[in-house]
Every structure is written in structure tokens, then in C-alpha cells.
Design an enzyme around this catalytic site. Structure first.
Site, PDB file in Angstrom:
ATOM      1  N   LYS A   1       0.774  -1.360  -0.180  1.00 48.00           N
ATOM      2  CA  LYS A   1       0.056  -0.002   0.005  1.00 48.00           C
ATOM      3  C   LYS A   1       0.715   1.285   0.175  1.00 48.00           C
ATOM      4  CE  LYS A   1      -3.945   1.788   2.435  1.00 48.00           C
ATOM      5  NZ  LYS A   1      -4.938   1.658   3.654  1.00 48.00           N
TER       6      LYS A   1
ATOM      7  N   SER B   1      -9.589   1.442   2.417  1.00 47.76           N
ATOM      8  CA  SER B   1      -8.783   2.304   1.609  1.00 47.76           C
ATOM      9  C   SER B   1      -7.460   1.585   1.030  1.00 47.76           C
ATOM     10  CB  SER B   1      -7.955   3.565   2.382  1.00 47.76           C
ATOM     11  OG  SER B   1      -7.186   3.006   3.373  1.00 47.76           O
TER      12      SER B   1
ATOM     13  N   SER C   1     -10.247  -0.792   6.710  1.00 47.68           N
ATOM     14  CA  SER C   1      -9.476  -0.409   5.286  1.00 47.68           C
ATOM     15  C   SER C   1      -8.636  -1.898   4.946  1.00 47.68           C
ATOM     16  CB  SER C   1      -8.571   0.527   5.358  1.00 47.68           C
ATOM     17  OG  SER C   1      -9.192   1.851   5.231  1.00 47.68           O
TER      18      SER C   1
END
Length: 422
Positions: free
Chosen positions: A45, A122, A146
Site C-alpha cells: 500500500k 482504503s 480498510s
């Protein structure tokens, strides 16, 4: 233990989907050692530092102002030392302040399990890279859901770890009181393999036959927050587990679900206050660089006063104590998200469809976040064939055992799924 998924098909730099990947290589960074993750690849990420690469945080202007990092975040470094190569840097919602996966700058990563629906965020790019088979492991973060939400939307296993169990050094924070490292995989065996690397070695790992968990808890009030298709899938999974010895006997959870709206409001107040402390100085000078949905959340966050945040922390301290006392040494079973992934056509940035789903889902996901407890998503499917998920929340610092339960739960569902599909 469930079999591991086939080796990933890495995306070439020339063919990489820019909604999934910010940077990709063959690999981007090689493994630095050998171990249980040898031969695997990681989609990292875009919040974790990787030596030689800037952190982009899902925002074009932020990325343009960043310099290459000089160190690699310990979580990513540990995976590389255990044999995993970094396939690339995966997209994130801006500053991780969203659960949708919709990014105003780079677009929405695909959801291969439901192509007409959003990816969830996310940790959106990491999830899509794994679901697409372009990475074995999706390294991400979970503040308010997330990891669990994109896992549920895309049919993945995913874990939010006990708060503080895995180092967040080298991670661009959103709200440090709740930020936790997590990861997503296509199978439970790989979830466990990553856990053997990232989870602290002092964690107990008693065999399930020794009965390490005191029971399993279920709350109709939590289930009522989900849409009918998700409710049926979760109830169906519980029925399948009830006939096996995988879970201890189910009992009703004495959770004060009527207080969930107040808990969520307090959670979002503290989350917003901390997010503004982290990013407010930069955002004040760059409001126009934000997408509409994330900008709206930061505007709300900018208005939170210190005394309001402290009052909210008082609410959360009481909620944390209550949740931990209810869970005790048991497992709490609840939907991972309130719905299946919303349709792309309904998911306009900042649209009411996204905000409505966000509110319902966060009443479920904030429970583990408030209490700092680990939660594993076990993928399920609705009668319509759409991915959804059930979360198993466990006691603090028993993450490895929780993953073992997830493996057993997944295996116990296989015969039930075969009967359902017959």
C-alpha cells in the site's frame, strides 16, 4: 490447512493497470532473504516507506513534493527478509481516509469478483492486485475497516491485527490511536504464513483442541445493520459452523448495540482530530489537491476542537472497556461490511450511496478499532453470487490463533458450499 493459491501472475510495468499500481517492477524490489514466503510477492500500500521510492498517499500533489525514502518500513522489510519480493506499490484512497476505493486522481481499481462494483478501500490497490492474481500478499492498513471491507468486497481473507502488535514505523499515519497493519490473501494458508513472519513471536499458539477460546458470541443487533443478502450469508455460515466443532458453542453477545451510533461518532471525532493533526498543515495549503469526498472529511476534521476530542476519548475509553469485557477470551462473529460492494454507477465521489454504506459499515468495523482487537475476514458469497464477508473478532494478541480459526472455518464451509451449489 487449506491449500495455497497458485503463484501470482505479476503485471509487467508496461501493462500494469494504473488504477491498481503506482509503480510496478519485475520485481520492484527483490527478496532480501529466504523463508516461509519464498516465491511470493507483495503489493505494498502506498503508505509504507520503501527505500528508493517516495510515499504517494494516493494524492498527486503530495507525491510530487516527496523525495525517495532512505529506509524500508519494518513490516515490508520483514516480508522481504522472509522471501517475498515487492511486486509494486499499490494505490490507496487519499491519505487512507475512505472505505470505497474510489480515487479522484487515479480512478477505482477493478473488483474482479464483481466487475460492475467498487473495490473497497482504503487498501484498494493491494486488494485488487491480490484478487487479480498479480500479487500473493496485499500489505495494507486498517484504521476503520480498510482491510476488512475490501477483503469482503473482493472475496479475500484479510486480517486487521491487534493494535500495536505489528510495527507501524515507516507508515504514513491517519489516526495513530486506531491505525493497524494488516494483510490480504486469496487463501487462509497464506494469511497464516504472513502471520508467522509479522506477528510477535511471544503470541500464544495453543492448538485449537485445547480450547483456547472461551466461546463464540453473536449479536442480532449487529446483524441488523447489514443488508438482507449479507445477513443470509452470515447466518448460513453460522449454521454450517454450528454443526461442526470448529467454533465453540454460540451464545448471545451482551454488547450494547444501542450505543453504536454514539461510539461511532466518538470514533470519527478522534479519528478526524488525529488525521488533521497529522495532515492539516499540508492540507491547509492544498485544499484543491483533494478529491471531493476526502476533502469533505478533512473539512469536518479541521473543525474538531481539542476539548471535543478529549470528550470523545472518554466515550471511547468506556466503550473499549465494555467491548473487551464482553469479548473476554471468546470470539465475536459479525458481518465484515454492511453490504456487498456498491455498484460503480452508484459510487460517485462523495455521493450519498457511498456515505450511507460507510455509516452502516463503520458501525460494524469500529468495534475492533475502538477496542484495539484483531479481526479476520472470512470470505462468503450471497445467494446472488456476490462476495461478502464475516468477521471473527478475537482477544488482543491472539492473532495467530484467530487465523487458525479462520482456516478451520473456511474448511468447514467447503462441503456446505458444494451442497448449496448442487
Amino acid at each position: 490447512m487449506t491449500a495455497q493459491s497458485p503463484a501470482p501472475r505479476p503485471a509487467s510495468p508496461q501493462q500494469a493497470d494504473p488504477t491498481v499500481w503506482r509503480e510496478v517492477g519485475d520485481p520492484l524490489l527483490p527478496a532480501t532473504g529466504t523463508g516461509p514466503l519464498t516465491g511470493m510477492s507483495v503489493a505494498v500500500k502506498d503508505l509504507f516507506t520503501l527505500e528508493g521510492h517516495p510515499v504517494g498517499a494516493g494524492n498527486e500533489e503530495w507525491l510530487a513534493q516527496r523525495s525517495p525514502e532512505t529506509t524500508t518500513a519494518p513490516a515490508a522489510a520483514a516480508l522481504m527478509a522472509a522471501g517475498a519480493a515487492v511486486a509494486g506499490i499499490a494505490r490507496t484512497d487519499e491519505f487512507a481516509y475512505s472505505l470505497a476505493g474510489t480515487n479522484a486522481h487515479y480512478g477505482t481499481p477493478p473488483n474482479p469478483m464483481a466487475p460492475d462494483r467498487i473495490s473497497g478501500g482504503s487498501s484498494s490497490g493491494s486488494a485488487s492486485a491480490v484478487a487479480l492474481g498479480q500479487a500473493t500478499i496485499g500489505l495494507g492498513t486498517d484504521t476503520g475497516g480498510s482491510i476488512r471491507v475490501p477483503s469482503a468486497y473482493q472475496g479475500l481473507f484479510g486480517i486487521r491485527t491487534t493494535h500495536g502488535a505489528v510495527s507501524t514505523a515507516g507508515l504514513l499515519p491517519l489516526a495513530p490511536s486506531f491505525d493497524a497493519v494488516g494483510w490480504m490473501t486469496r487463501d487462509a494458508a497464506t494469511l497464516a504464513a504472513v502471520g508467522s513472519v509479522l506477528l510477535p513471536p511471544h503470541e500464544p499458539a495453543a492448538p485449537l483442541s485445547d480450547g483456547p477460546f472461551a466461546g463464540a458470541l453473536f449479536s442480532p443487533g449487529l446483524l441488523a445493520l447489514a443488508e438482507p443478502g449479507v445477513v443470509h450469508a452470515v447466518e448460513d455460515s453460522i449454521d454450517a459452523w454450528a454443526g461442526s466443532a470448529v467454533l465453540p458453542a454460540l451464545d448471545w453477545a451482551g454488547l450494547r448495540t444501542d450505543e453504536l451510533p454514539a461510539w461511532l461518532a466518538a470514533f470519527q471525532t478522534v479519528q478526524g482530530y488525529e488525521a488533521w493533526q497529522q495532515h492539516g498543515p499540508w492540507i491547509r495549503r492544498h485544499w484543491s489537491a483533494l478529491g471531493a469526498d476526502v476533502a469533505a472529511r478533512f473539512r469536518t476534521a479541521s473543525r474538531v476542537e481539542r476539548h471535543q476530542a478529549e470528550a470523545a476519548r472518554d466515550v471511547l475509553r468506556a466503550a473499549r472497556q465494555h467491548i473487551r469485557s464482553v469479548v473476554g477470551g471468546a470470539l465475536l462473529v459479525l458481518p465484515s461490511a454492511s453490504s456487498v460492494a456498491p455498484l460503480l454507477a452508484e459510487a460517485s465521489l462523495g455521493g450519498e450511496a457511498i456515505e450511507r454504506v460507510r455509516r452502516s459499515t463503520m458501525q460494524l468495523t469500529c468495534i475492533a478499532g475502538i477496542a484495539g482487537l484483531p479481526a479476520v475476514n472470512v470470505p462468503l458469497s450471497t445467494d446472488a453470487g456476490l462476495p461478502c464477508g464475516v468477521s471473527i473478532v478475537g482477544p488482543a494478541h491472539r492473532d495467530a490463533e484467530l487465523i487458525t480459526v479462520a482456516i478451520r472455518l473456511s474448511e468447514s464451509l467447503l462441503p456446505h458450499r458444494k451442497r448449496s451449489n448442487a
